[in-house]
Design an enzyme around this catalytic site. Structure first.
Site, short mmCIF file in Angstrom:
data_model
loop_
_atom_site.label_atom_id
_atom_site.label_comp_id
_atom_site.label_asym_id
_atom_site.label_seq_id
_atom_site.Cartn_x
_atom_site.Cartn_y
_atom_site.Cartn_z
N VAL A 180 80.40 -34.19 51.09
CA VAL A 180 80.69 -35.53 50.57
C VAL A 180 79.98 -35.65 49.22
CG1 VAL A 180 80.35 -38.00 50.96
CG2 VAL A 180 80.92 -36.52 52.88
N ASP A 181 80.73 -35.72 48.13
CA ASP A 181 80.09 -35.77 46.81
C ASP A 181 79.70 -37.20 46.44
OD1 ASP A 181 82.36 -37.06 45.90
OD2 ASP A 181 83.16 -35.30 44.86
#
Lengths: 82, 159
Positions: free
Chosen positions: A37-38
């Site tokens: 998850v950036d």
């Protein structure tokens, strides 16, 4: 809501935003290193979580939420304080 | 060219600026200081990316809905969604936040052309028409946003 209920609801949000399998969203998992998850997806997760759980998560706190457990604990504390 | 018509095809504009967020996208050095310097260097453009992403995705989804309301249509009535081509991630997040139905075709000119700045909405619209993704009579939601933070949205029927 119990810790497990918050985790499960958060897992659904992470699944919707980032396409991560909800079963993989467990307390010890790191958003960046384990779930991929950036930072932009994290912004989406936070906004959806604020709406879902009725809490506020300021931008300067988001960087401290490294694991799913960090986020669940933060949400639990914020709900208790509300 | 725009001329008089018996049929209104250009919806009301919802627009504004949020000056409290002036520093989210800005030029760091003042031109006057740059020019007064003995060895002037080009000033820098700086952006607080996460905050801008949050505003562009979620506040702009609300602005988009206001434009739909003002035009008297719902997301179900839309054929095309043509947002400012800042980046595809904002477009995706905005579409999700707006609960845009899957039948609405979305402008993605940014993938080939990059962020074309203030020209992005008309360029993306022209691209959709050229590619057959938009046609005359389609109901399209246009929305643009950027430094300021400034924004504008409206619904149009494509000529």
């Amino acid at each position: 809501m119990s810790t497990e209920e918050i985790r499960a609801a958060l897992a659904d949000i992470v699944n919707e935003v980032a396409g991560v399998d909800a079963d993989d969203v467990q307390l010890e998992k790191s958003f960046v290193d384990d779930l991929d998850v950036d930072s932009l997806s994290m912004v989406e997760v936070v906004v959806e979580a604020e709406e879902k759980f009725g809490v506020t998560i300021p931008d300067d706190q988001v960087k401290n939420l490294k694991t799913v457990g960090d986020a669940v604990s933060y949400i639990e504390r914020a709900r208790a304080a509300a | 060219m725009i001329g008089p018509s018996e049929t209104p095809a250009i919806g009301p504009v919802v627009w504004g600026s949020d000056g409290e967020q002036y520093d989210l996208i800005r030029q760091r050095e003042d031109w006057r200081d740059v020019m007064a310097s003995d060895s002037p260097e080009m000033p820098h453009l700086v952006m607080q990316g996460n905050e801008v992403f949050r505003w562009a995705s979620f506040s702009m989804a609300k602005t988009a809905h206001q434009a739909l309301d003002r035009a008297g249509v719902s997301v179900e009535d839309l054929d095309c969604f043509i947002p400012h081509q800042a980046n595809n991630r904002i477009t995706d997040a905005m579409a999700r936040a707006m609960k845009l139905p899957s039948h609405v075709r979305i402008a993605r000119d940014v993938i080939d052309s990059g962020n074309t700045s203030a020209a992005s909405v008309p360029l993306a619209l022209e691209r959709m028409i050229r590619d057959g993704d938009a046609k005359s009579g389609d109901v399209a939601l246009l929305i643009a946003f950027g430094a300021g933070l400034a924004y504008a949205a409206q619904v149009v029927t494509l000529p």
